[in-house]
Motif scaffolding. Structure first.
Motif, PDB file in Angstrom:
ATOM      1  N   ILE A 123       0.844  -1.175   0.000  1.00 12.53           N
ATOM      2  CA  ILE A 123       0.000   0.000   0.000  1.00 12.53           C
ATOM      3  C   ILE A 123       0.891   1.240   0.000  1.00 12.53           C
ATOM      4  N   LYS A 124       0.421   2.314  -0.611  1.00 14.23           N
ATOM      5  CA  LYS A 124       1.152   3.583  -0.615  1.00 14.23           C
ATOM      6  C   LYS A 124       0.683   4.428   0.559  1.00 14.23           C
ATOM      7  N   VAL A 125       1.634   4.873   1.373  1.00 14.84           N
ATOM      8  CA  VAL A 125       1.328   5.720   2.517  1.00 14.84           C
ATOM      9  C   VAL A 125       2.242   6.930   2.468  1.00 14.84           C
ATOM     10  N   ALA A 126       1.658   8.106   2.276  1.00 13.61           N
ATOM     11  CA  ALA A 126       2.444   9.342   2.199  1.00 13.61           C
ATOM     12  C   ALA A 126       3.579   9.215   1.189  1.00 13.61           C
ATOM     13  N   GLY A 127       3.292   8.574   0.042  1.00 15.17           N
ATOM     14  CA  GLY A 127       4.270   8.436  -1.020  1.00 15.17           C
ATOM     15  C   GLY A 127       5.240   7.286  -0.842  1.00 15.17           C
ATOM     16  N   GLN A 128       5.148   6.557   0.274  1.00 15.53           N
ATOM     17  CA  GLN A 128       6.054   5.449   0.565  1.00 15.53           C
ATOM     18  C   GLN A 128       5.315   4.125   0.391  1.00 15.53           C
ATOM     19  N   SER A 129       5.891   3.209  -0.389  1.00 14.53           N
ATOM     20  CA  SER A 129       5.310   1.871  -0.519  1.00 14.53           C
ATOM     21  C   SER A 129       5.613   1.056   0.732  1.00 14.53           C
ATOM     22  N   ILE A 130       4.590   0.451   1.298  1.00  9.89           N
ATOM     23  CA  ILE A 130       4.734  -0.351   2.508  1.00  9.89           C
ATOM     24  C   ILE A 130       4.145  -1.734   2.255  1.00  9.89           C
ATOM     25  N   ARG A 131       4.956  -2.768   2.484  1.00  9.87           N
ATOM     26  CA  ARG A 131       4.451  -4.139   2.401  1.00  9.87           C
ATOM     27  C   ARG A 131       3.892  -4.528   3.764  1.00  9.87           C
ATOM     28  N   TYR A 132       2.703  -5.101   3.767  1.00  7.61           N
ATOM     29  CA  TYR A 132       2.047  -5.424   5.030  1.00  7.61           C
ATOM     30  C   TYR A 132       1.339  -6.767   4.933  1.00  7.61           C
ATOM     31  N   ASP A 133       0.940  -7.264   6.097  1.00  6.98           N
ATOM     32  CA  ASP A 133       0.199  -8.522   6.168  1.00  6.98           C
ATOM     33  C   ASP A 133      -0.813  -8.418   7.289  1.00  6.98           C
ATOM     34  N   ILE A 134      -1.998  -8.937   7.063  1.00  5.19           N
ATOM     35  CA  ILE A 134      -3.035  -8.969   8.096  1.00  5.19           C
ATOM     36  C   ILE A 134      -3.539 -10.398   8.229  1.00  5.19           C
ATOM     37  N   ARG A 135      -3.434 -10.948   9.436  1.00  4.88           N
ATOM     38  CA  ARG A 135      -4.089 -12.219   9.719  1.00  4.88           C
ATOM     39  C   ARG A 135      -5.425 -11.892  10.361  1.00  4.88           C
ATOM     40  N   LYS A 136      -6.481 -12.160   9.668  1.00  5.50           N
ATOM     41  CA  LYS A 136      -7.810 -11.801  10.139  1.00  5.50           C
ATOM     42  C   LYS A 136      -8.181 -12.588  11.395  1.00  5.50           C
ATOM     43  N   GLY A 137      -8.896 -11.926  12.298  1.00  8.55           N
ATOM     44  CA  GLY A 137      -9.396 -12.560  13.508  1.00  8.55           C
ATOM     45  C   GLY A 137     -10.908 -12.595  13.515  1.00  8.55           C
ATOM     46  N   ASP A 138     -11.464 -12.868  14.696  1.00  8.52           N
ATOM     47  CA  ASP A 138     -12.916 -12.960  14.795  1.00  8.52           C
ATOM     48  C   ASP A 138     -13.570 -11.630  15.148  1.00  8.52           C
ATOM     49  N   GLY A 139     -12.755 -10.580  15.334  1.00 11.18           N
ATOM     50  CA  GLY A 139     -13.301  -9.255  15.595  1.00 11.18           C
ATOM     51  C   GLY A 139     -13.699  -9.005  17.040  1.00 11.18           C
ATOM     52  N   ARG A 140     -13.488  -9.961  17.915  1.00  7.99           N
ATOM     53  CA  ARG A 140     -13.926  -9.787  19.307  1.00  7.99           C
ATOM     54  C   ARG A 140     -12.848  -9.192  20.204  1.00  7.99           C
ATOM     55  N   SER A 141     -11.596  -9.195  19.763  1.00  4.71           N
ATOM     56  CA  SER A 141     -10.508  -8.631  20.559  1.00  4.71           C
ATOM     57  C   SER A 141      -9.825  -7.516  19.775  1.00  4.71           C
ATOM     58  N   THR A 142      -9.104  -6.672  20.482  1.00  2.00           N
ATOM     59  CA  THR A 142      -8.379  -5.572  19.844  1.00  2.00           C
ATOM     60  C   THR A 142      -7.284  -6.137  18.942  1.00  2.00           C
ATOM     61  N   PRO A 143      -7.180  -5.669  17.697  1.00  2.00           N
ATOM     62  CA  PRO A 143      -6.116  -6.158  16.806  1.00  2.00           C
ATOM     63  C   PRO A 143      -4.733  -5.881  17.396  1.00  2.00           C
ATOM     64  N   LEU A 144      -3.791  -6.744  17.066  1.00  2.00           N
ATOM     65  CA  LEU A 144      -2.422  -6.622  17.573  1.00  2.00           C
ATOM     66  C   LEU A 144      -1.491  -6.236  16.437  1.00  2.00           C
ATOM     67  N   LEU A 145      -0.824  -5.095  16.585  1.00  2.00           N
ATOM     68  CA  LEU A 145       0.201  -4.648  15.649  1.00  2.00           C
ATOM     69  C   LEU A 145       1.547  -5.113  16.168  1.00  2.00           C
ATOM     70  N   MET A 146       2.295  -5.856  15.338  1.00  2.00           N
ATOM     71  CA  MET A 146       3.601  -6.379  15.732  1.00  2.00           C
ATOM     72  C   MET A 146       4.701  -5.655  14.971  1.00  2.00           C
ATOM     73  N   LEU A 147       5.694  -5.128  15.690  1.00  2.00           N
ATOM     74  CA  LEU A 147       6.791  -4.362  15.116  1.00  2.00           C
ATOM     75  C   LEU A 147       8.099  -5.134  15.289  1.00  2.00           C
ATOM     76  N   CYS A 148       8.797  -5.377  14.179  1.00  2.00           N
ATOM     77  CA  CYS A 148       9.971  -6.268  14.156  1.00  2.00           C
ATOM     78  C   CYS A 148      11.248  -5.582  14.620  1.00  2.00           C
ATOM     79  N   GLY A 149      12.262  -6.414  14.807  1.00  2.00           N
ATOM     80  CA  GLY A 149      13.592  -5.926  15.133  1.00  2.00           C
ATOM     81  C   GLY A 149      14.307  -5.370  13.906  1.00  2.00           C
ATOM     82  N   ILE A 150      15.469  -4.813  14.126  1.00  2.00           N
ATOM     83  CA  ILE A 150      16.217  -4.138  13.064  1.00  2.00           C
ATOM     84  C   ILE A 150      16.595  -5.112  11.947  1.00  2.00           C
ATOM     85  N   GLY A 151      16.381  -4.679  10.720  1.00  2.00           N
ATOM     86  CA  GLY A 151      16.768  -5.452   9.551  1.00  2.00           C
ATOM     87  C   GLY A 151      15.879  -6.640   9.242  1.00  2.00           C
TER      88      GLY A 151
END
Length: 266
Positions: free
Chosen positions: A3-31
């Motif tokens: 997806i393009k965000v503010a002119g920057q291409s970002i590769r992303y992935d979403i594992r869909k859930g059942d919608g009953r809990s708050t989604p979890l954003l996971m941020l990786c380590g360097i590199g």
């Protein structure tokens, strides 16, 4: 997906859930591309929605012309979540990603419900690991060369990595694309001039801090420091090293799930 965000291409992935809990954003380590955290995703409750993305210059996200600072990356992350339709998420930050998670929590407090910080510290003002270990961190070779990563695992990561070199090799091979050297350098630059020490007291979200007692990169003293300065925090010390979230995911994910699911009244 990209997806393009503010002119920057970002590769992303979403594992869909059942919608009953708050989604979890996971941020990786360097590199590290987001596939590195797949063992943790697999060990989490399949009903929990999980969002991951590659920061610019890592994995499938192309490097930008200039380095992004942590505040700029937090802004970019908030814009990405807007584009994907998320108003509030729980955030898990691993290693370098823990710095971005801290910045996101204080910069966009209405976005982050709860915060999980794993094998991370406060940036350039921290209790450092051994100089020889940190010198190995300067090169991105461990992410682009799985054999090198496996051979270095015990020395660099400590804990269960001493007996799971094959797992380290498999996880790094699973990356769709290794990050660029320039992208890795830009991530180092983002962390080099940043510290969360002045604002840790401003983090208002309930926070779980997990740290191993055998982490050559981020000594345990850093977790104790963060736990003292973040008001609504709790510390979980586990026997192991820097990458237990990858090598021992079934052991750590129940601790994370219990925290995220608990009724916390501040």
């Amino acid at each position: 997906m990209t997806i393009k965000v503010a002119g920057q291409s970002i590769r992303y992935d979403i594992r869909k859930g059942d919608g009953r809990s708050t989604p979890l954003l996971m941020l990786c380590g360097i590199g590290a591309a987001f596939e590195v955290l797949q063992p943790a995703v697999d060990a989490l409750d399949p009903d929990r929605e999980v969002i991951r993305f590659d920061v610019p210059g890592v994995g499938g996200s192309p490097v930008g012309p200039l380095p992004y600072s942590f505040p700029a990356l937090a802004w970019l992350t908030r814009r990405l979540l807007n584009h994907l339709g998320y108003q509030e998420v729980d955030v898990l930050g691993f290693s370098w990603g823990g710095g971005l998670a801290q910045q996101l929590a204080v910069q966009h407090p209405n976005t982050v419900r709860r915060l999980v910080l794993i094998s991370t510290a406060t940036g350039m003002l921290m209790v450092p690991g051994s100089p020889r270990t940190l010198l190995k961190m300067v090169t991105p070779r461990r992410f682009t060369d799985p054999e090198y990563a496996a051979g270095l695992a015990a020395y660099l990561y400590g804990g269960s990595a001493r007996r799971h070199s094959a797992e380290i090799r498999r996880v790094f091979r699973a990356q769709v694309q290794a990050g660029s050297r320039r992208g890795y350098l830009f991530q180092l630059v983002a962390g080099a001039g940043w510290t969360s020490l002045p604002f840790l007291g401003l983090i208002k979200q309930p926070t779980l801090i997990l740290s191993g007692d055998d982490d050559p990169i981020i000594p345990l003293a850093n977790a104790h420091l963060m736990a003292r300065l973040i008001r609504h925090s709790e510390l979980h010390v586990y026997p192991g090293g820097h990458v237990e979230l990858v090598t021992e995911a079934p052991t750590l994910t129940p601790v994370i799930t219990e925290f995220l699911s608990r009724d916390l009244r501040l």
